[in-house]
Each structure stands twice: as C-alpha cells, then as structure tokens.
Design an enzyme around this catalytic site. Structure first.
Site, PDB file in Angstrom:
ATOM      1  CD  GLU A 107      -2.898  -1.161   2.293  1.00  0.00           C
ATOM      2  OE1 GLU A 107      -2.353  -1.469   3.382  1.00  0.00           O
ATOM      3  OE2 GLU A 107      -4.117  -0.924   2.181  1.00  0.00           O
ATOM      4  CD  GLU A 127      -3.270  -6.156   3.703  1.00  0.00           C
ATOM      5  OE1 GLU A 127      -3.282  -6.958   2.745  1.00  0.00           O
ATOM      6  OE2 GLU A 127      -2.723  -5.036   3.635  1.00  0.00           O
TER       7      GLU A 127
HETATM    8  N1  T1G Z   1       4.490  -7.278  11.712  1.00  0.00           N
HETATM    9  C1  T1G Z   1       5.208  -7.624  12.801  1.00  0.00           C
HETATM   10  N2  T1G Z   1       6.193  -8.561  12.795  1.00  0.00           N
HETATM   11  C2  T1G Z   1       6.426  -9.171  11.617  1.00  0.00           C
HETATM   12  C3  T1G Z   1       5.706  -8.871  10.441  1.00  0.00           C
HETATM   13  C4  T1G Z   1       4.690  -7.876  10.529  1.00  0.00           C
HETATM   14  N3  T1G Z   1       4.004  -7.487   9.463  1.00  0.00           N
HETATM   15  N4  T1G Z   1       6.178  -9.669   9.447  1.00  0.00           N
HETATM   16  C5  T1G Z   1       7.150 -10.425   9.988  1.00  0.00           C
HETATM   17  N5  T1G Z   1       7.308 -10.124  11.278  1.00  0.00           N
HETATM   18  C6  T1G Z   1       8.288 -10.694  12.204  1.00  0.00           C
HETATM   19  C7  T1G Z   1       8.001 -12.159  12.482  1.00  0.00           C
HETATM   20  O1  T1G Z   1       7.058 -12.272  13.531  1.00  0.00           O
HETATM   21  C8  T1G Z   1       9.382 -12.632  12.885  1.00  0.00           C
HETATM   22  O2  T1G Z   1       9.606 -12.169  14.213  1.00  0.00           O
HETATM   23  C9  T1G Z   1      10.318 -11.839  11.975  1.00  0.00           C
HETATM   24  O3  T1G Z   1       9.561 -10.685  11.550  1.00  0.00           O
HETATM   25  C10 T1G Z   1      10.740 -12.614  10.730  1.00  0.00           C
HETATM   26  O4  T1G Z   1       9.529 -13.052  10.112  1.00  0.00           O
HETATM   27  C11 T1G Z   1      -2.725  -1.694   7.017  1.00  0.00           C
HETATM   28  C12 T1G Z   1      -3.393  -4.173   7.946  1.00  0.00           C
HETATM   29  C13 T1G Z   1       7.776 -10.828   5.516  1.00  0.00           C
HETATM   30  C14 T1G Z   1       7.513 -12.938   4.171  1.00  0.00           C
HETATM   31  O5  T1G Z   1       0.988 -10.344   6.399  1.00  0.00           O
HETATM   32  O6  T1G Z   1       4.744 -12.885   5.511  1.00  0.00           O
HETATM   33  O7  T1G Z   1      -0.176  -4.475   6.593  1.00  0.00           O
HETATM   34  O8  T1G Z   1       9.840 -14.428  15.256  1.00  0.00           O
HETATM   35  O9  T1G Z   1      10.010 -15.490  10.476  1.00  0.00           O
HETATM   36  O10 T1G Z   1      10.195 -16.343   6.863  1.00  0.00           O
HETATM   37  O11 T1G Z   1      -3.335  -2.890   5.123  1.00  0.00           O
HETATM   38  O12 T1G Z   1       7.297 -12.482   7.846  1.00  0.00           O
HETATM   39  O13 T1G Z   1      11.859 -13.133  14.562  1.00  0.00           O
HETATM   40  O14 T1G Z   1      10.479 -12.348  16.522  1.00  0.00           O
HETATM   41  O15 T1G Z   1       8.162 -14.720   8.920  1.00  0.00           O
HETATM   42  O16 T1G Z   1      11.736 -14.435   6.152  1.00  0.00           O
HETATM   43  C15 T1G Z   1       0.437  -7.632   6.338  1.00  0.00           C
HETATM   44  C16 T1G Z   1       3.645 -11.010   7.275  1.00  0.00           C
HETATM   45  C17 T1G Z   1       0.319  -7.041   7.706  1.00  0.00           C
HETATM   46  C18 T1G Z   1       3.334 -10.065   6.120  1.00  0.00           C
HETATM   47  C19 T1G Z   1       9.250 -12.778   5.961  1.00  0.00           C
HETATM   48  N6  T1G Z   1       1.745  -8.236   6.187  1.00  0.00           N
HETATM   49  N7  T1G Z   1       5.019 -11.448   7.263  1.00  0.00           N
HETATM   50  O17 T1G Z   1       9.241 -14.168   6.139  1.00  0.00           O
HETATM   51  O18 T1G Z   1      10.579 -14.332   8.304  1.00  0.00           O
HETATM   52  S1  T1G Z   1      -1.269  -6.331   7.963  1.00  0.00           S
HETATM   53  C20 T1G Z   1       1.915  -9.568   6.249  1.00  0.00           C
HETATM   54  C21 T1G Z   1       5.442 -12.407   6.399  1.00  0.00           C
HETATM   55  C22 T1G Z   1      -1.194  -4.881   7.051  1.00  0.00           C
HETATM   56  C23 T1G Z   1      -2.379  -2.864   6.169  1.00  0.00           C
HETATM   57  C24 T1G Z   1      -2.498  -4.206   6.804  1.00  0.00           C
HETATM   58  C25 T1G Z   1       6.849 -12.876   6.567  1.00  0.00           C
HETATM   59  C26 T1G Z   1       7.835 -12.338   5.530  1.00  0.00           C
HETATM   60  P1  T1G Z   1      10.512 -13.094  15.205  1.00  0.00           P
HETATM   61  P2  T1G Z   1       9.507 -14.511   9.474  1.00  0.00           P
HETATM   62  P3  T1G Z   1      10.504 -14.898   6.820  1.00  0.00           P
END
Ligand code: T1G
Length: 703
Positions: A107, A127
């Site tokens: 976004e 999301e």
């Molecule tokens: N927020 C907080 N922590 C996050 C995070 C996030 N979005 N994404 C990853 N982490 C942390 C995860 O918990 C872990 O922490 C570390 O980063 C490494 O992640 C307004 C409402 C990016 C593909 O759904 O898909 O935006 O365990 O182990 O395998 O519209 O993380 O080390 O303490 O997964 O290399 C939408 C979610 C949010 C993406 C990387 N975004 N993340 O994968 O590492 S809602 C997502 C992932 C939003 C807006 C809306 C994956 C990754 P720790 P990992 P990875």
C-alpha cells in the site's frame, strides 16, 4: 531524523531508506519517521523527485501485526493518513521495491506514483490471511491501477506474486536487472521522469474506477465466490470495500475502507488468525536452545521405503531442489515407487500446478537404489518403512553402520517408540522422529519428535530443514500418536459414542463442518479406512478397565468388511463422491445400544459440538501438562494444519481460551456427571485445566 529512516539528498533526488529490523514493519515509530522525511523532501525546492526504498533491501512487510488490537494500531500518524499525504506530494515519488512489499508495504508503494522492483521481489496484499482487509488504501488504489477483478483476486487470495507477474498486472513499472542495481535503476528512472517533466503520478485524474465493468459484476462475483468463504468475515468486507472503490471518489472510498478495516481488526476471527501467525513463528523456537545454534548441513537426503509415504516424502525434498536417494528392498517395489512419483508429477502438470519440464528436473533429483551403501553420503536419512518394531530397528542398525558420522537418522512412523530405536544405535543423539502427514507432498504439517537424547542441534537442523521444504514443523515429545493423533482419539471416540446414543454420522459431521472443519470425523474415518485402526479399542488399557462402548460400532463395521470409502460402505454409504447415512448403520447402532444398555435419544447439535470439542481440548491440555506438546499454540498449529480445524477460530486451544477455561471445566464436569460410567471415565478434566481455572488464568499454558 530518526535512525529508522536514512535521508539522503543527491542532485535533485531525496532518497528515503526505511530501516526498522527485521522487516520494516510500519509501526507508529516508523510511520512518524517516514512522515517527517516525506514532508521534508516535499518542502525542499532542491528535491525534484523522491525515492523510497528499504535501507537493507527488504522494502516492507506492512503494518506491525503486534500493534493490532492495541491503541498503537492507529496512533498518529496512522498509516492511511500517512499514505494520503504521501500521495498528495506534487513531485514524482518512486518506490524501489526490494525482496518483499506485503500488506501495508505494498500500500505504501501504491501511494507512490511509480514503482520499480528487483527480479526476486515478492508482493501481495496478505491481510486476508490475518482476517483483515487492506486498510491503508489497498482496496481503493489497487483497483484504480490494475482493474477491479484483478484487485479482487489478489486481495481475496492473499497471494504473493513475483516481479514479472506484478509488472504484467501493472503493479510494477519496471524491473531492475538485479537486486544490486535496484537503487541505481531507481535513480535513472527518477532522472528520466524529471527530464520529461512527468507528473507526480502517471495518470492525472484517476480513471473512474469500475469503468467498463458490467453493472452486476460485483453481485455475480459475490454469488460465485461467497460459498467458499464459509463463515469468514474478511472476504465479505473486502467486497464492500471494492464496491466503495467502484462507486465513491477516492477520499470517500478511503473512509469507507477504514471503517470496514476497523470492523475486521476488532473481530474474533482476526484475533484468532493473528494468534496463528505468531504461533507459527513461535513453533520454530526450542526452549532453552539459542536461536543461532550452528546447524548441520543438509545437502543430500535419503528416504527408505518407496511406498506412498516414502515417495511423497522424497517428492517434498525434490520439490525444494534437494537430491534424494530412495531406497527399497526389491526392484519391483522401487520401480512402482518411482513410477508413482512420476505419475504424481504428471497429474500436477495436468492440474496446472507444475510445468511439463519440471517433471524431469524433479525426477532427476530422485535417485532410486537397492543398496544401503548409496546412503553413505546422506546428511539426513528418513525411514518410512512399515513392519514390526524389530524390522524397523534392524533398518536403524544397518543405517548406523553405513551412514557417515553426523548424519541425522529419522523415522517417520507415528506409533513407534523413538527412544527404543535410539537405544539400538551407537549414535542415539542423532535420532529424531519426523511424522509427515499424508499426503506428504501437499500437507504442510510435520511433527518433529524429540527423543529423550536427541541432540539440540539435530532438532534445530530438522526444524530448519522442514521449513526449507515448505513444511510447518511442530515439536512433539515421544508418545503414542504424538500430538495430533493422540487428540484425534478422544475426538473420534466421542463421535462414535454419540451415534450409539442417537446421533447419526451425518449429523455429527454436519455439526463439525458447520463449525468450519474441512471434514467431520466419520468422513475422515471412512476416507482413511476403518481398518486403519484409528481408534485404540483396548478396553483394558494400561490395566485400567474402562467403558469401551465407543469401539463397538467401528468393530462391527470392520467385521462386516465395511472399511469405508475403499469398500463403498463404512459409517456411510458411498456412491461416487456422495456419501449418506446408511439405515443399516443406524440399525446396528440401535442394536448395540440395546446390548450395551445405552439409552438412545435424538441428540442436539450443541451437545454434539461440546462433547467432541471438550474432549479434544481436554486431551490437548493433558498433552501440554505431560510436556509432549511445548505450547498451546503448537497444538493449535497441529490441528489447523493436520486435521482442518478452522484457522479463523485459532485452533482448539485458542478456541477454548475464547470460550473461557471456566466454562470448559464446567462443561466437562457436567458430562462427567450425566454420562454414567462412560462419563466418569472419559470426561475427567485434565489436572492442568483445574489448576488454571483455580488460579484464574485465561491462557492455556503449563505452570
Ligand atoms: N508485523 C510484525 N512482525 C512481523 C511482520 C509484521 N508485518 N512480518 C514479519 N514479522 C516478524 C516475524 O514475527 C518474525 O519475528 C520476523 O519478523 C521474521 O519473520 C494496514 C493491515 C515478511 C515474508 O501479512 O509474511 O499491513 O519471530 O520469520 O520467513 O493494510 O514475515 O523473529 O520475533 O516470517 O523471512 C500484512 C507477514 C500485515 C506479512 C518474511 N503483512 N510477514 O518471512 O521471516 S497487515 C503480512 C510475512 C497490514 C495494512 C495491513 C513474513 C515475511 P521473530 P519470518 P521470513
């Protein structure tokens, strides 16, 4: 300027680098720093164009999921208003996208006028996987950029797509030749835009969204897709947001999106899915073992047994590009196994899941052999052989002789006592259990079974390897059925008993599928095969004689040769893909109930649901207390990924916490009292549950 943002001024360009480890999650601190940097660049007359990028290449994984459900989620500057201000800057803003741009990260890129990515970029609006919808302009800006239908498909699938697909969709203007060249290419793009006096965004007035869409498009889209959404809230809110994008000006559409997002964020379903997101990451942690423990190198794998399970396990590694030696005891069995694997790949081609040229490239990674000596270079050996414990222990004694020092020896068999195997080899610390769920090439879940003496680095290596091949590993202790099947037993027991008491198999399964499970118990039992003995029916287990009435129906059906789908009859009558209650089974249940003196009455759905779930949950809590499962979240992951428990309910443990542990305890005690000897035996609350309730605890955890 905060250290979360690196601000550089370069000959007419402002470079704004996001730098909040590990994934540039857009929490309040990063949003504030980004806002300030954009304001500074917009106001500086020396800046003719702006480049937004990830300081350490990764662009952004979106909003900080930890903030949801807290005040921080919309703490000023909130993401929607930050992006609205960014989109209003009267200078070209280029998003240079490295590695990932997901959710709010994409976004953020959409609020820029131009987008360039690196070749291995992955983008998506994920999301929906969190029970949310894009809440910072994704549902409003995306359809205006790539069209309503493409936007709906991307948002509702939560799919992550690559750079080329993104470019073809119109999400990316350009792709840099490499990740290393991304920033330089972005600079060149910026200077081109400056030179041709390009507008702040390529299309002055956003095209009227939904232009060229048939009026009833959204209604037809909803009619076609709504049945697949079951009881999920988020997809329905997405459709309302896209409707707003088609009917309202951008600023009004953004307000509508924000209202819908808040509704999703506060929903139980989103809370459950956010729990699952973090549980999956927590499951990778081994208590008491440091996260950066050196791992053993797994470059070559061997699988023993080319049967269905062995072949599927071999495919899982070949699919990840890891060479696999597949060993069988005789040539015919090996040929059958390899032929089956090739057939599996070819059917994937027919379904469009695989390109034809990938069949041979994957088959080339699977090397069939009859000779144990060919396993001498394997770093990980997985025994997927059936047979007596003696046969399997002989396999490990042979492996002990032929495998190189440091090789990890794993067994896939779920009911086997891992420690007994470890005791037969000279390297017990290298022995571990790997319980793949069938079909192994499709199911994500693997129970990683830690033996009494399994070395920490062996466990950590196997967890990492399982993730490398796209699996979701969950640690289990040694015990019959580990976590999943151990819990399946009381769940199946209760379903069988309910049929003796007056329910029908179809009624029990309907109640469970209406909750959201992919399949009910009896459909699962008929699919797996009643002859597979899913229900341990020793009525005198461990010397404790107890009511084993629940076994009788399955035993009778088995004796009648009604094994389930494979024989056309089991708990159901199967006609092709249809199944229905069979009067013969109902009559059998009536007869057995008479013999067992079990009163029969019509059963109400609520009692069916409670008795199946409460016994399932109670067993899970017991597993936690015994240390077989490390965390309640692990148990949730096993049941969501191994048995189809609805992720939007968070798994059985999360479901119990939402229900209230006190209510769970009261329910168990009620059935324990009302179901006579049967209730006395099978509805005894787990001691840990009683302790948690007595202590007023809300979360299920060991203490
Ligand atoms: N927020 C907080 N922590 C996050 C995070 C996030 N979005 N994404 C990853 N982490 C942390 C995860 O918990 C872990 O922490 C570390 O980063 C490494 O992640 C307004 C409402 C990016 C593909 O759904 O898909 O935006 O365990 O182990 O395998 O519209 O993380 O080390 O303490 O997964 O290399 C939408 C979610 C949010 C993406 C990387 N975004 N993340 O994968 O590492 S809602 C997502 C992932 C939003 C807006 C809306 C994956 C990754 P720790 P990992 P990875």
């Amino acid at each position: 300027m905060s250290d979360l943002i690196h601000y550089r001024l370069e000959e007419g360009l402002a470079l704004i680098g996001l730098d909040r480890a590990p994934v540039n999650a857009l929490d309040q601190t990063l949003r504030a720093a980004l806002s300030d940097a954009c304001e500074r660049a917009a106001a500086d007359p020396r800046v003719l164009a702006i480049i937004l990028h990830g300081e350490r290449e990764l662009f952004s994984a979106g909003s900080d999921i930890k903030e949801f459900g807290t005040d921080a989620s919309f703490a000023e500057p909130d993401l929607p208003s930050t992006l609205t201000r960014l989109a209003a800057i009267h200078k070209p803003v280029i998003a240079a996208l490295g590695k990932v741009a997901l959710g709010g990260g994409l976004e953020l890129a959409l609020a820029c006028g131009y987008r360039i990515g690196e070749p291995n970029l992955r983008v998506g609006l994920s999301e929906i996987n969190l029970g949310l919808l894009p809440g910072a302009g994704g549902t409003q800006r995306l359809p205006r950029l790539i069209g309503v239908e493409s936007a709906l498909n991307l948002i509702l699938s939560g799919k992550i797509i690559g750079a080329e697909n993104a470019r073809l969709l119109g999400l990316l203007d350009r792709i840099a030749p490499s990740a290393e060249r991304l920033l330089d290419e972005a600079r060149e793009y910026a200077y081109e835009l400056i030179a041709c006096r390009a507008p702040a965004r390529p299309v002055e007035a956003w095209p009227e969204p939904g232009e060229g869409l048939p009026d009833d498009f959204l209604a037809r889209y909803r009619a076609e897709h709504e049945p697949t959404w079951k009881s999920r809230l988020a997809p329905r809110l997405v459709l309302l947001a896209l409707e707003a994008a088609c009917l309202l000006p951008l600023d009004e559409g953004l307000l509508k999106e924000l209202a819908l997002f808040r509704q999703a964020e506060s929903s139980r379903q989103s809370k459950a899915l956010r729990h699952v997101f973090f549980a999956e990451r927590e499951a990778a942690r081994i208590p008491g073992v440091c996260a950066d423990l050196p791992l053993r190198k797994i470059m070559r794998v061997a699988v023993i047994g080319a049967g269905t399970m062995g072949g599927e396990i071999a495919m899982s590694f070949a699919n990840a590009g890891i060479p696999v030696a597949l060993l069988e005891s005789d040539g015919q069995a090996l040929d059958r196994g390899l032929t089956q694997i090739r057939g599996n790949y070819e059917s994937s081609v027919r379904c469009g899941r695989l390109r034809p040229e990938q069949v041979q490239s994957r088959m080339d990674l699977i090397f069939g052999t009859l000779d144990y000596a060919d396993l001498s270079e394997a770093d990980l050996v997985i025994a997927a052989v059936f047979g007596t414990p003696e046969v399997r222990q002989q396999v490990f004694r042979t492996l002990d002789k032929v495998c190189k020092p440091g090789a990890i020896l794993a067994t896939n068999i779920s009911s086997l006592d891992l420690d007994a195997i470890a005791a037969t080899v000279t390297r017990p610390h290298d022995v571990v259990g790997l319980h793949f769920f069938s079909p192994a090439s499709a199911m994500r879940l693997v129970e990683v079974v830690r033996g009494e003496v399994t070395a920490p680095d062996v466990l950590a290596t196997v967890l990492d390897t399982a993730r490398r091949i796209g699996k979701l590993p969950v640690i289990s202790g040694v015990g019959s059925g580990f976590i999943g099947n151990r819990m399946f037993e009381p769940y199946a027991r209760e379903a069988n008993r309910l049929v003796l008491e007056g329910a029908t198999p179809a009624q029990v399964d309907r109640v469970l599928t209406e909750l959201g499970l992919n399949m009910g118990v009896f459909s699962m039992l008929d699919l797996a095969g009643i002859d597979m003995g899913f229900l341990a029916c020793d009525s005198n287990r461990a010397g404790i004689s107890h009511d084993a009435s629940y076994c009788r129906l399955g035993e009778e059906l088995h004796a009648m040769g009604r094994y389930g789908q494979k024989t056309g009859r089991g708990f159901y009558l199967h006609e092709g893909r249809n199944r229905k209650d069979d009067a013969e089974v109902i009559a059998l249940a009536e007869r057995l109930a008479g013999e067992l003196e079990i009163p029969r009455d019509p059963m109400d759905d609520q009692e069916i649901l409670e008795r199946c779930l409460f016994t399932l949950i109670n067993e899970g809590i017991q597993l936690l207390d015994e240390g077989i499962a490390l965390r309640a979240g692990d148990i949730d992951l096993v049941w969501i990924n191994g048995y189809g428990f609805p992720a939007h309910l968070g798994g059985p443990m999360h479901y119990a916490e939402q229900l209230g542990l006190g209510n769970l305890l009261v329910g168990l005690q009620r059935y324990r009292q009302t179901l006579g000897e049967y209730g006395e035996t099978w509805f005894k609350p787990a001691p840990l549950l009683e302790r948690l309730v007595a202590a007023g605890r809300k979360r299920i955890e060991r203490f």
